[in-house]
Design a protein around this motif. Structure first.
Motif, PDB file in Angstrom:
ATOM      1  N   ARG A  43       0.829  -1.213   0.000  1.00  0.00           N
ATOM      2  CA  ARG A  43       0.000   0.000   0.000  1.00  0.00           C
ATOM      3  C   ARG A  43       0.860   1.259   0.000  1.00  0.00           C
ATOM      4  N   TYR A  46       2.102   1.827  -3.768  1.00  0.00           N
ATOM      5  CA  TYR A  46       1.167   2.332  -4.771  1.00  0.00           C
ATOM      6  C   TYR A  46       0.478   3.627  -4.359  1.00  0.00           C
ATOM      7  N   ASP A  49       2.270   6.310  -6.155  1.00  0.00           N
ATOM      8  CA  ASP A  49       2.487   6.098  -7.587  1.00  0.00           C
ATOM      9  C   ASP A  49       1.245   6.504  -8.365  1.00  0.00           C
ATOM     10  N   HIS A  51       0.490   6.285 -11.431  1.00  0.00           N
ATOM     11  CA  HIS A  51       0.028   5.274 -12.386  1.00  0.00           C
ATOM     12  C   HIS A  51      -0.849   4.231 -11.687  1.00  0.00           C
ATOM     13  N   SER A  52      -0.457   3.827 -10.497  1.00  0.00           N
ATOM     14  CA  SER A  52      -1.250   2.859  -9.731  1.00  0.00           C
ATOM     15  C   SER A  52      -2.598   3.442  -9.334  1.00  0.00           C
TER      16      SER A  52
END
Length: 75
Positions: A43, A46, A49, A51-52
């Motif tokens: 967790r 991402y 991030d 993109h995530s």
């Protein structure tokens, strides 16, 4: 693990449908990675991030489109 809560996609309102879509997306992650410690550790990765985060938004949108179709929310 119950992957479709209550075994139905039928909801009373579009808002409930959206909440169900988010729940279904979360259940997919849990089913894919059943180890809670691993999910917790990932967790942090991402969450930073973009993109995530965009990817999960796409998953929720797909789940919601399915729920909306089942409920005829597009009418």
């Amino acid at each position: 693990m119950e992957l479709v809560p209550g075994n139905t996609l039928i909801t009373a309102t579009p808002e409930e449908g959206r909440a169900l879509a988010i729940k279904l997306a979360r259940l997919v992650v849990k089913a894919t990675q059943p180890d809670a410690e691993v999910r917790q550790r990932l967790r942090q990765v991402y969450a930073e991030d973009h993109h995530s985060l965009i990817a999960i938004a796409q998953v929720v949108a797909t789940e919601y489109a399915t729920i909306a179709a089942a409920n005829n929310h597009w009418r």
